[in-house]
Motif scaffolding. Structure first.
Motif, PDB file in Angstrom:
ATOM      1  N   ILE A 190       0.865  -1.184   0.000  1.00  0.00           N
ATOM      2  CA  ILE A 190       0.000   0.000   0.000  1.00  0.00           C
ATOM      3  C   ILE A 190       0.900   1.232   0.000  1.00  0.00           C
ATOM      4  CG2 ILE A 190      -1.824   1.259   1.226  1.00  0.00           C
ATOM      5  CD1 ILE A 190      -2.452  -1.372   2.710  1.00  0.00           C
ATOM      6  N   ALA A 191       0.503   2.263  -0.744  1.00  0.00           N
ATOM      7  CA  ALA A 191       1.229   3.530  -0.722  1.00  0.00           C
ATOM      8  C   ALA A 191       0.232   4.668  -0.890  1.00  0.00           C
ATOM      9  CB  ALA A 191       2.287   3.588  -1.825  1.00  0.00           C
ATOM     10  N   SER A 222      -1.367   0.220 -14.064  1.00  0.00           N
ATOM     11  CA  SER A 222      -1.102   1.260 -15.039  1.00  0.00           C
ATOM     12  C   SER A 222      -1.928   1.037 -16.308  1.00  0.00           C
ATOM     13  CB  SER A 222       0.392   1.245 -15.376  1.00  0.00           C
ATOM     14  OG  SER A 222       0.716   0.430 -16.450  1.00  0.00           O
ATOM     15  N   ALA A 223      -1.940   2.077 -17.146  1.00  0.00           N
ATOM     16  CA  ALA A 223      -2.684   2.004 -18.399  1.00  0.00           C
ATOM     17  C   ALA A 223      -2.057   1.015 -19.368  1.00  0.00           C
ATOM     18  CB  ALA A 223      -2.766   3.388 -19.037  1.00  0.00           C
ATOM     19  N   PHE A 224      -0.811   0.593 -19.107  1.00  0.00           N
ATOM     20  CA  PHE A 224      -0.137  -0.358 -19.988  1.00  0.00           C
ATOM     21  C   PHE A 224      -0.566  -1.797 -19.722  1.00  0.00           C
ATOM     22  CE2 PHE A 224       2.747   3.282 -19.540  1.00  0.00           C
ATOM     23  CZ  PHE A 224       2.906   3.636 -20.864  1.00  0.00           C
ATOM     24  N   GLY A 225      -1.326  -2.017 -18.632  1.00  0.00           N
ATOM     25  CA  GLY A 225      -1.843  -3.342 -18.340  1.00  0.00           C
ATOM     26  C   GLY A 225      -0.853  -4.222 -17.600  1.00  0.00           C
ATOM     27  N   GLY A 226      -1.231  -5.495 -17.472  1.00  0.00           N
ATOM     28  CA  GLY A 226      -0.378  -6.459 -16.796  1.00  0.00           C
ATOM     29  C   GLY A 226       0.546  -7.168 -17.759  1.00  0.00           C
ATOM     30  N   GLY A 227       1.720  -7.571 -17.255  1.00  0.00           N
ATOM     31  CA  GLY A 227       2.673  -8.265 -18.100  1.00  0.00           C
ATOM     32  C   GLY A 227       4.096  -7.931 -17.712  1.00  0.00           C
ATOM     33  N   THR A 228       5.029  -8.241 -18.591  1.00  0.00           N
ATOM     34  CA  THR A 228       6.456  -8.065 -18.279  1.00  0.00           C
ATOM     35  C   THR A 228       7.139  -7.047 -19.184  1.00  0.00           C
ATOM     36  OG1 THR A 228       7.030  -9.921 -19.752  1.00  0.00           O
ATOM     37  CG2 THR A 228       6.639 -10.422 -17.415  1.00  0.00           C
ATOM     38  N   LYS A 229       6.393  -6.346 -20.018  1.00  0.00           N
ATOM     39  CA  LYS A 229       6.982  -5.332 -20.880  1.00  0.00           C
ATOM     40  C   LYS A 229       7.083  -4.011 -20.129  1.00  0.00           C
ATOM     41  CE  LYS A 229       5.200  -7.467 -25.122  1.00  0.00           C
ATOM     42  NZ  LYS A 229       4.348  -7.266 -26.326  1.00  0.00           N
ATOM     43  N   ASN A 230       7.807  -3.043 -20.722  1.00  0.00           N
ATOM     44  CA  ASN A 230       7.964  -1.743 -20.094  1.00  0.00           C
ATOM     45  C   ASN A 230       6.603  -1.122 -19.787  1.00  0.00           C
ATOM     46  OD1 ASN A 230      10.732  -1.859 -20.199  1.00  0.00           O
ATOM     47  ND2 ASN A 230      10.908  -0.682 -22.099  1.00  0.00           N
ATOM     48  N   GLY A 231       6.444  -0.680 -18.558  1.00  0.00           N
ATOM     49  CA  GLY A 231       5.199  -0.051 -18.140  1.00  0.00           C
ATOM     50  C   GLY A 231       4.139  -1.015 -17.666  1.00  0.00           C
ATOM     51  N   ASP A 242       8.158   9.213  -3.992  1.00  0.00           N
ATOM     52  CA  ASP A 242       9.152  10.143  -3.471  1.00  0.00           C
ATOM     53  C   ASP A 242       8.531  11.534  -3.375  1.00  0.00           C
ATOM     54  OD1 ASP A 242       9.241  11.356  -5.986  1.00  0.00           O
ATOM     55  OD2 ASP A 242      11.208  10.553  -6.524  1.00  0.00           O
ATOM     56  N   GLU A 243       9.326  12.519  -2.956  1.00  0.00           N
ATOM     57  CA  GLU A 243       8.793  13.853  -2.707  1.00  0.00           C
ATOM     58  C   GLU A 243       8.326  14.546  -3.978  1.00  0.00           C
ATOM     59  OE1 GLU A 243      13.230  14.095  -3.294  1.00  0.00           O
ATOM     60  OE2 GLU A 243      11.843  12.865  -2.105  1.00  0.00           O
ATOM     61  N   ARG A 244       8.760  14.052  -5.142  1.00  0.00           N
ATOM     62  CA  ARG A 244       8.319  14.635  -6.408  1.00  0.00           C
ATOM     63  C   ARG A 244       7.009  14.035  -6.898  1.00  0.00           C
ATOM     64  NH1 ARG A 244      13.552  12.998  -9.697  1.00  0.00           N
ATOM     65  NH2 ARG A 244      12.976  11.084  -8.552  1.00  0.00           N
ATOM     66  N   GLY A 245       6.562  12.973  -6.246  1.00  0.00           N
ATOM     67  CA  GLY A 245       5.390  12.252  -6.720  1.00  0.00           C
ATOM     68  C   GLY A 245       5.716  11.119  -7.659  1.00  0.00           C
ATOM     69  N   PHE A 246       7.020  10.820  -7.865  1.00  0.00           N
ATOM     70  CA  PHE A 246       7.406   9.666  -8.669  1.00  0.00           C
ATOM     71  C   PHE A 246       7.053   8.393  -7.894  1.00  0.00           C
ATOM     72  CE2 PHE A 246      10.922  11.390 -11.695  1.00  0.00           C
ATOM     73  CZ  PHE A 246      10.139  12.495 -11.982  1.00  0.00           C
ATOM     74  N   LEU A 247       6.564   7.399  -8.609  1.00  0.00           N
ATOM     75  CA  LEU A 247       6.154   6.136  -8.009  1.00  0.00           C
ATOM     76  C   LEU A 247       7.146   5.048  -8.403  1.00  0.00           C
ATOM     77  CD1 LEU A 247       4.086   4.362  -6.503  1.00  0.00           C
ATOM     78  CD2 LEU A 247       2.813   4.173  -8.658  1.00  0.00           C
ATOM     79  N   TYR A 248       7.681   4.351  -7.391  1.00  0.00           N
ATOM     80  CA  TYR A 248       8.649   3.270  -7.602  1.00  0.00           C
ATOM     81  C   TYR A 248       7.988   1.949  -7.204  1.00  0.00           C
ATOM     82  CZ  TYR A 248      12.007   7.141  -7.585  1.00  0.00           C
ATOM     83  OH  TYR A 248      12.677   8.307  -7.849  1.00  0.00           O
ATOM     84  N   LEU A 249       8.070   0.947  -8.078  1.00  0.00           N
ATOM     85  CA  LEU A 249       7.455  -0.343  -7.808  1.00  0.00           C
ATOM     86  C   LEU A 249       8.442  -1.478  -8.068  1.00  0.00           C
ATOM     87  CD1 LEU A 249       5.256   1.396  -9.870  1.00  0.00           C
ATOM     88  CD2 LEU A 249       3.745  -0.143  -8.630  1.00  0.00           C
ATOM     89  N   VAL A 260      12.680  -2.884 -11.050  1.00  0.00           N
ATOM     90  CA  VAL A 260      12.030  -1.715 -10.456  1.00  0.00           C
ATOM     91  C   VAL A 260      11.520  -0.846 -11.594  1.00  0.00           C
ATOM     92  CG1 VAL A 260      12.355   0.380  -9.086  1.00  0.00           C
ATOM     93  CG2 VAL A 260      13.451  -1.761  -8.383  1.00  0.00           C
ATOM     94  N   GLU A 261      10.262  -0.468 -11.538  1.00  0.00           N
ATOM     95  CA  GLU A 261       9.697   0.438 -12.525  1.00  0.00           C
ATOM     96  C   GLU A 261       9.400   1.780 -11.856  1.00  0.00           C
ATOM     97  OE1 GLU A 261       7.688  -2.432 -15.862  1.00  0.00           O
ATOM     98  OE2 GLU A 261       6.368  -1.224 -14.632  1.00  0.00           O
TER      99      GLU A 261
END
Length: 267
Positions: A190-191, A222-231, A242-249, A260-261
């Motif tokens: 959760i974040a 994400s809008a890119f859906g599920g899977g192993t490709k970028n996004g 982070d403080e900029r609003g970037f999301l790390y997963l 890590v995306e």
């Protein structure tokens, strides 16, 4: 979780099996990368019975940890249905008991609350708790808990110790998050997006469920859906802004596509 001093609290769920194990369930690594005051040496340290679950050293499969607004660290203890709160140096503060009355979350809810994921709302200080799979046919959810709205009762072991029961302010995701099958649908992570207060919830499927601070569903990511490709996403086990609003997963744990995306909010 990181303390304000930059020391890392790491939950070592399989500490008895992990490589280079310290034999501690909770690893504290100082900002200079030395071992800190790690603790939690066995599941039931003061007698090897269920009655010892409130012991400050007792953990049964700790997975989640988060820093509270007061700087304390809260850690999950799954089977015991507890959150355990500590000072940054590892000094024990209290147990928070999570079990609710049967039927609280609807028909079939046994009231059991075995925590898996924990986050702290940076705006309110509330605890956001996700649980293991609720059981076949039961709806999963997370709970918003007020860490200051609590009642305290004594427990018999360890002698003279206490546990808190804290107010559940909201149940989020009922009917939106997955229906359990008895094993698969734990809430992994959760974040909270700090500027909007939106709550991001990761379960086993690729997509992240997004809710407003009041629990209203805002769809999936994400809008890119599920899977192993970028996004694309699959088996997200860790998630942080982070403080900029970037999301790390952390994505696809246990597979060759593990990575890590990083996502940035667009206008």
């Amino acid at each position: 979780a990181l303390t304000e001093a930059g020391n890392a609290w790491i939950t070592d769920s399989d500490y008895g099996l992990s490589i280079a194990s310290s034999g501690k369930a909770i690893r504290i690594v100082n900002s200079n990368f030395t071992e800190g005051n790690s603790f939690g040496t066995s599941t039931w340290p003061s007698g090897n019975t269920w009655a010892n679950r409130n012991d400050p050293q007792a953990f049964d499969y700790p997975v989640g940890a988060a820093r509270m607004l007061n700087g304390h660290i809260v850690v999950t203890s799954q089977t015991a249905e507890l959150l355990k709160e500590y000072l940054p140096d590892g000094t024990f503060v209290r147990n928070i008991y999570l079990r609710q009355a049967a039927g609280t979350a609807g028909a079939g809810d046994g009231g059991y609350r075995s925590p898996y994921a924990i986050a702290v709302d940076p705006n309110s200080g509330d605890l956001l708790v996700g649980y293991i799979d609720p059981g076949s046919g039961q709806r999963s959810f997370i709970e918003r808990i007020d860490p200051d709205g609590c009642t305290t009762s004594s427990v018999g072991n360890p002698a003279g110790s206490f546990q808190d029961r804290c107010t559940v302010k909201n149940r989020i995701g009922l009917g939106t998050l997955a229906t359990g099958d008895g094993q698969t649908w734990a809430t992994f992570t959760i974040a909270v997006e700090p500027s909007t207060g939106d709550i991001y919830v990761g379960q086993r499927s690729g997509l992240i469920s997004v809710f407003a601070a009041d629990g209203t569903s805002k769809g999936s990511f994400s809008a890119f859906g599920g899977g192993t490709k970028n996004g694309q996403l699959s088996t997200v086990r860790g998630m942080v802004f982070d403080e900029r609003g970037f999301l790390y997963l952390t994505v696809s744990e246990g597979n060759t596509s593990a990575r890590v995306e990083i996502f940035a909010r667009t206008p």
